[in-house]
Design a protein around this motif. Structure first.
Motif, PDB file in Angstrom:
ATOM      1  N   ALA A 138     -30.406 -32.580  64.658  1.00  0.00           N
ATOM      2  CA  ALA A 138     -31.415 -32.903  63.643  1.00  0.00           C
ATOM      3  C   ALA A 138     -31.478 -34.397  63.352  1.00  0.00           C
ATOM      4  O   ALA A 138     -32.508 -34.916  62.915  1.00  0.00           O
ATOM      5  N   ALA A 139     -30.369 -35.106  63.599  1.00  0.00           N
ATOM      6  CA  ALA A 139     -30.344 -36.556  63.357  1.00  0.00           C
ATOM      7  C   ALA A 139     -31.029 -37.344  64.468  1.00  0.00           C
ATOM      8  O   ALA A 139     -31.266 -38.548  64.318  1.00  0.00           O
ATOM      9  N   MET A 140     -31.368 -36.691  65.571  1.00  0.00           N
ATOM     10  CA  MET A 140     -31.995 -37.367  66.718  1.00  0.00           C
ATOM     11  C   MET A 140     -33.503 -37.460  66.518  1.00  0.00           C
ATOM     12  O   MET A 140     -34.304 -36.861  67.232  1.00  0.00           O
ATOM     13  N   THR A 141     -33.909 -38.220  65.535  1.00  0.00           N
ATOM     14  CA  THR A 141     -35.323 -38.334  65.187  1.00  0.00           C
ATOM     15  C   THR A 141     -36.035 -39.381  66.047  1.00  0.00           C
ATOM     16  O   THR A 141     -35.404 -40.107  66.820  1.00  0.00           O
ATOM     17  N   ASP A 142     -37.353 -39.463  65.892  1.00  0.00           N
ATOM     18  CA  ASP A 142     -38.160 -40.326  66.762  1.00  0.00           C
ATOM     19  C   ASP A 142     -37.862 -41.811  66.591  1.00  0.00           C
ATOM     20  O   ASP A 142     -38.215 -42.609  67.456  1.00  0.00           O
ATOM     21  N   ASP A 143     -37.214 -42.190  65.490  1.00  0.00           N
ATOM     22  CA  ASP A 143     -36.950 -43.606  65.241  1.00  0.00           C
ATOM     23  C   ASP A 143     -35.544 -44.039  65.674  1.00  0.00           C
ATOM     24  O   ASP A 143     -35.083 -45.121  65.342  1.00  0.00           O
ATOM     25  N   VAL A 144     -34.850 -43.177  66.425  1.00  0.00           N
ATOM     26  CA  VAL A 144     -33.481 -43.469  66.866  1.00  0.00           C
ATOM     27  C   VAL A 144     -33.495 -44.156  68.224  1.00  0.00           C
ATOM     28  O   VAL A 144     -34.135 -43.690  69.169  1.00  0.00           O
ATOM     29  N   ALA A 145     -32.745 -45.264  68.319  1.00  0.00           N
ATOM     30  CA  ALA A 145     -32.640 -46.009  69.572  1.00  0.00           C
ATOM     31  C   ALA A 145     -31.313 -45.778  70.287  1.00  0.00           C
ATOM     32  O   ALA A 145     -31.230 -45.929  71.512  1.00  0.00           O
ATOM     33  N   LEU A 146     -30.271 -45.410  69.532  1.00  0.00           N
ATOM     34  CA  LEU A 146     -28.927 -45.304  70.105  1.00  0.00           C
ATOM     35  C   LEU A 146     -28.110 -44.315  69.285  1.00  0.00           C
ATOM     36  O   LEU A 146     -28.254 -44.233  68.066  1.00  0.00           O
ATOM     37  N   ILE A 147     -27.244 -43.562  69.975  1.00  0.00           N
ATOM     38  CA  ILE A 147     -26.355 -42.605  69.318  1.00  0.00           C
ATOM     39  C   ILE A 147     -24.920 -42.907  69.726  1.00  0.00           C
ATOM     40  O   ILE A 147     -24.629 -43.108  70.906  1.00  0.00           O
ATOM     41  N   ILE A 148     -24.004 -42.915  68.726  1.00  0.00           N
ATOM     42  CA  ILE A 148     -22.576 -43.105  68.984  1.00  0.00           C
ATOM     43  C   ILE A 148     -21.819 -42.033  68.212  1.00  0.00           C
ATOM     44  O   ILE A 148     -21.887 -41.965  66.978  1.00  0.00           O
ATOM     45  N   LEU A 149     -21.100 -41.172  68.934  1.00  0.00           N
ATOM     46  CA  LEU A 149     -20.385 -40.061  68.324  1.00  0.00           C
ATOM     47  C   LEU A 149     -18.977 -39.959  68.904  1.00  0.00           C
ATOM     48  O   LEU A 149     -18.725 -40.435  70.018  1.00  0.00           O
ATOM     49  N   PRO A 150     -18.054 -39.309  68.194  1.00  0.00           N
ATOM     50  CA  PRO A 150     -16.708 -39.107  68.747  1.00  0.00           C
ATOM     51  C   PRO A 150     -16.653 -37.902  69.674  1.00  0.00           C
ATOM     52  O   PRO A 150     -17.466 -36.974  69.550  1.00  0.00           O
ATOM     53  N   GLY A 151     -15.709 -37.915  70.605  1.00  0.00           N
ATOM     54  CA  GLY A 151     -15.474 -36.734  71.431  1.00  0.00           C
ATOM     55  C   GLY A 151     -14.721 -35.675  70.648  1.00  0.00           C
ATOM     56  O   GLY A 151     -14.993 -34.480  70.764  1.00  0.00           O
ATOM     57  N   VAL A 152     -13.746 -36.111  69.853  1.00  0.00           N
ATOM     58  CA  VAL A 152     -12.971 -35.256  68.957  1.00  0.00           C
ATOM     59  C   VAL A 152     -12.902 -35.950  67.603  1.00  0.00           C
ATOM     60  O   VAL A 152     -12.610 -37.151  67.531  1.00  0.00           O
ATOM     61  N   LEU A 153     -13.173 -35.237  66.526  1.00  0.00           N
ATOM     62  CA  LEU A 153     -13.083 -35.810  65.190  1.00  0.00           C
ATOM     63  C   LEU A 153     -11.626 -36.123  64.871  1.00  0.00           C
ATOM     64  O   LEU A 153     -10.760 -35.244  65.007  1.00  0.00           O
ATOM     65  N   TYR A 154     -11.368 -37.343  64.452  1.00  0.00           N
ATOM     66  CA  TYR A 154      -9.979 -37.796  64.353  1.00  0.00           C
ATOM     67  C   TYR A 154      -9.198 -37.112  63.236  1.00  0.00           C
ATOM     68  O   TYR A 154      -7.969 -37.051  63.290  1.00  0.00           O
ATOM     69  N   ARG A 155      -9.877 -36.574  62.240  1.00  0.00           N
ATOM     70  CA  ARG A 155      -9.158 -35.823  61.206  1.00  0.00           C
ATOM     71  C   ARG A 155      -9.036 -34.347  61.609  1.00  0.00           C
ATOM     72  O   ARG A 155      -7.947 -33.860  61.874  1.00  0.00           O
ATOM     73  N   SER A 156     -10.137 -33.643  61.621  1.00  0.00           N
ATOM     74  CA  SER A 156     -10.080 -32.190  61.810  1.00  0.00           C
ATOM     75  C   SER A 156      -9.753 -31.767  63.232  1.00  0.00           C
ATOM     76  O   SER A 156      -9.311 -30.642  63.457  1.00  0.00           O
ATOM     77  N   GLY A 157      -9.969 -32.648  64.204  1.00  0.00           N
ATOM     78  CA  GLY A 157      -9.698 -32.281  65.596  1.00  0.00           C
ATOM     79  C   GLY A 157     -10.807 -31.475  66.252  1.00  0.00           C
ATOM     80  O   GLY A 157     -10.629 -30.970  67.365  1.00  0.00           O
ATOM     81  N   GLN A 158     -11.959 -31.343  65.597  1.00  0.00           N
ATOM     82  CA  GLN A 158     -13.077 -30.604  66.188  1.00  0.00           C
ATOM     83  C   GLN A 158     -13.580 -31.306  67.443  1.00  0.00           C
ATOM     84  O   GLN A 158     -13.792 -32.522  67.456  1.00  0.00           O
ATOM     85  N   ILE A 159     -13.777 -30.540  68.514  1.00  0.00           N
ATOM     86  CA  ILE A 159     -14.347 -31.051  69.755  1.00  0.00           C
ATOM     87  C   ILE A 159     -15.866 -30.922  69.675  1.00  0.00           C
ATOM     88  O   ILE A 159     -16.396 -29.859  69.348  1.00  0.00           O
ATOM     89  N   LEU A 160     -16.567 -32.009  69.967  1.00  0.00           N
ATOM     90  CA  LEU A 160     -18.024 -31.941  70.051  1.00  0.00           C
ATOM     91  C   LEU A 160     -18.448 -31.624  71.482  1.00  0.00           C
ATOM     92  O   LEU A 160     -17.743 -31.949  72.440  1.00  0.00           O
ATOM     93  N   ASP A 161     -19.611 -31.014  71.623  1.00  0.00           N
ATOM     94  CA  ASP A 161     -20.133 -30.624  72.938  1.00  0.00           C
ATOM     95  C   ASP A 161     -20.868 -31.811  73.554  1.00  0.00           C
ATOM     96  O   ASP A 161     -22.084 -31.973  73.389  1.00  0.00           O
ATOM     97  N   LEU A 162     -20.131 -32.654  74.263  1.00  0.00           N
ATOM     98  CA  LEU A 162     -20.691 -33.898  74.792  1.00  0.00           C
ATOM     99  C   LEU A 162     -21.820 -33.637  75.801  1.00  0.00           C
ATOM    100  O   LEU A 162     -22.828 -34.352  75.805  1.00  0.00           O
TER     101      LEU A 162
END
Length: 428
Positions: free
Chosen positions: A172-196
């Motif tokens: 939902a954050a990938m809107t038309d005005d976005v030029a670049l996205i930077i996300l973690p592979g694993v959240l450093y606190r909870s340890g959740q893995i994102l689907d890269l």
């Protein structure tokens, strides 16, 4: 990957250790007596081979002086690329897509400077609010080069509970005005893995460049950066990869971007055949080497030769399998022994969604961590109320996991944490 049956006894932990096919690697690390080190997701332990590769480089300096750049066992001029080859096996990339260079923050600045190309309609950078702060600071400072009101150009992915993200929230954050996205592979606190892979696909559908901070996923989960078509990734090498404090970091740039001009150039951005021509205009390397800047920090690079040799000998697949088993075992023991002590397990219980550590929260977390250290256990406190437990596949054991749970139980039963202040130390 099998789901272990559960047996809450020390004998079962010993059985698991006896049948661990990575157990021989423990002896290759310097394990301190009377200590249980569960902070490998902050700083991995020193291996004997990492020590040896550092001493070998020091000897090449001693023996060759400046000729060490091209002579000796590991000529320095090509060392960043040599380490990059080893790293490429771990992150699922081609050798020419990976380089050992800079630090996490330096490499992120390089990637933003290179790939953030705002237009009149696309000016925003997407970043998540739970990310490690250095990423937020780098984004803010880079946006400050372009704009006065930087918050107008940051799009935060918001967490609904302060621990996790849903896939839908990120997309939902990938809107038309976005030029670049930077996300973690694993959240450093909870340890959740994102689907890269899936997130990269969604970003590219919208014509957005996407990159990932792999500091807490490299060495603890498997990646296929090239096949997933990830644009870039960056990470430190001193956590699960055991490269040592301040180890030179890792950088991946997909081969489809070969030839893209580095946003921040230096003489090590050069084509190696041209570097010492000392031209006044850069002739850049045609691979990831172009995103280096200054002279490599060789003494912080050398330990990686030995550290990664150990890692690749064990293999990321086997390491991931044991890592999951260790953290799963901790969660099972937690449920059996610790459920009555007002902890909250704030990491994914689904093995496929959990990185290489367990995250618990408690109102007295800071003082509990101090009590653990008093008992010889090294955990990691994260403000305001989190405890990270990271049993590492190469050198931790199932019996250590069992013992740590028993120590936590004793601390809570006897209220030993009450002897300490509930505030963090200078280094948490």
């Amino acid at each position: 990957m099998f789901i272990m049956e559960f047996n809450p006894t020390r004998e079962y932990a010993a059985f698991l250790d006896k049948n661990d096919d990575l157990k021989q690697f423990r002896e290759q690390f310097y394990i301190q007596p009377e200590k249980i080190y569960f902070d490998g997701n902050s700083l991995g332990l020193l291996s004997k081979r990492a020590e040896a590769s550092l001493l070998t480089l020091l000897d090449s300096w001693k023996q060759h002086g400046i000729d060490g750049w091209t002579q000796g066992e590991n000529p320095w001029f090509y060392l960043s690329e040599q380490v990059g080859v080893q790293l490429s096996k771990i992150v699922g990339a081609k050798p020419e897509e990976v380089i050992a260079t800079g630090s996490t923050t330096v490499n992120l600045h390089q990637m933003i400077a290179t790939f953030y190309k705002p237009t009149s309609k696309k000016t925003k950078i997407v970043i998540d609010e739970l990310n490690f702060p250095t990423d937020l600071y780098a984004v803010q400072s880079q946006l400050g080069v372009h704009y006065e009101n930087i918050e107008d150009h940051i799009q935060y992915v918001r967490s609904q509970d302060g621990h996790y993200y849903t896939y839908e929230d990120i997309v939902a954050a990938m809107t038309d005005d976005v030029a670049l996205i930077i996300l973690p592979g694993v959240l450093y606190r909870s340890g959740q893995i994102l689907d890269l892979k899936a997130l990269t696909t969604e970003a590219h559908k919208r014509g957005i460049i996407i990159g990932f901070d792999l500091c807490h996923s490299v060495g603890s989960v498997e990646h296929s950066l090239h096949d997933w078509d990830v644009d870039f990734a960056f990470w430190c090498n001193y956590k699960h990869l055991n490269g040592g404090p301040g180890a030179v970091a890792g950088l991946f740039v997909h081969e489809k971007h070969s030839g893209t001009k580095p946003g921040l150039a230096g003489w090590f951005s050069s084509d190696k055949e041209k570097q010492f021509d000392m031209e006044t205009s850069l002739v850049q390397a045609n691979d990831v080497s172009a995103y280096q800047m200054g002279t490599p920090h060789l003494l912080s690079l050398a330990p990686l030769l030995g550290a990664l040799e150990v890692f690749n000998e064990a293999g990321i697949q086997r390491i991931r399998e044991k890592s999951v088993q260790l953290t799963e075992y901790f969660i099972q023991l937690y449920n059996h022994y610790l459920s009555e002590y007002d902890f909250e397990l704030s990491c994914p219980v689904n093995n496929e969604l959990r990185g290489g550590h367990v995250f618990m929260t408690h109102a007295d977390s800071a003082r509990i961590c101090k009590a653990l250290k008093e008992k010889g256990v090294i955990p990691d406190f994260r403000a305001p109320n989190g405890i990270r437990i990271a049993p590492v596949a190469l050198y931790n054991t199932f019996e250590e996991v069992f013992e740590v749970v028993q120590i936590i139980k004793t601390i809570m039963d006897e209220k030993l944490y009450e002897y300490f202040k509930n505030e963090r130390e200078i280094v948490a």
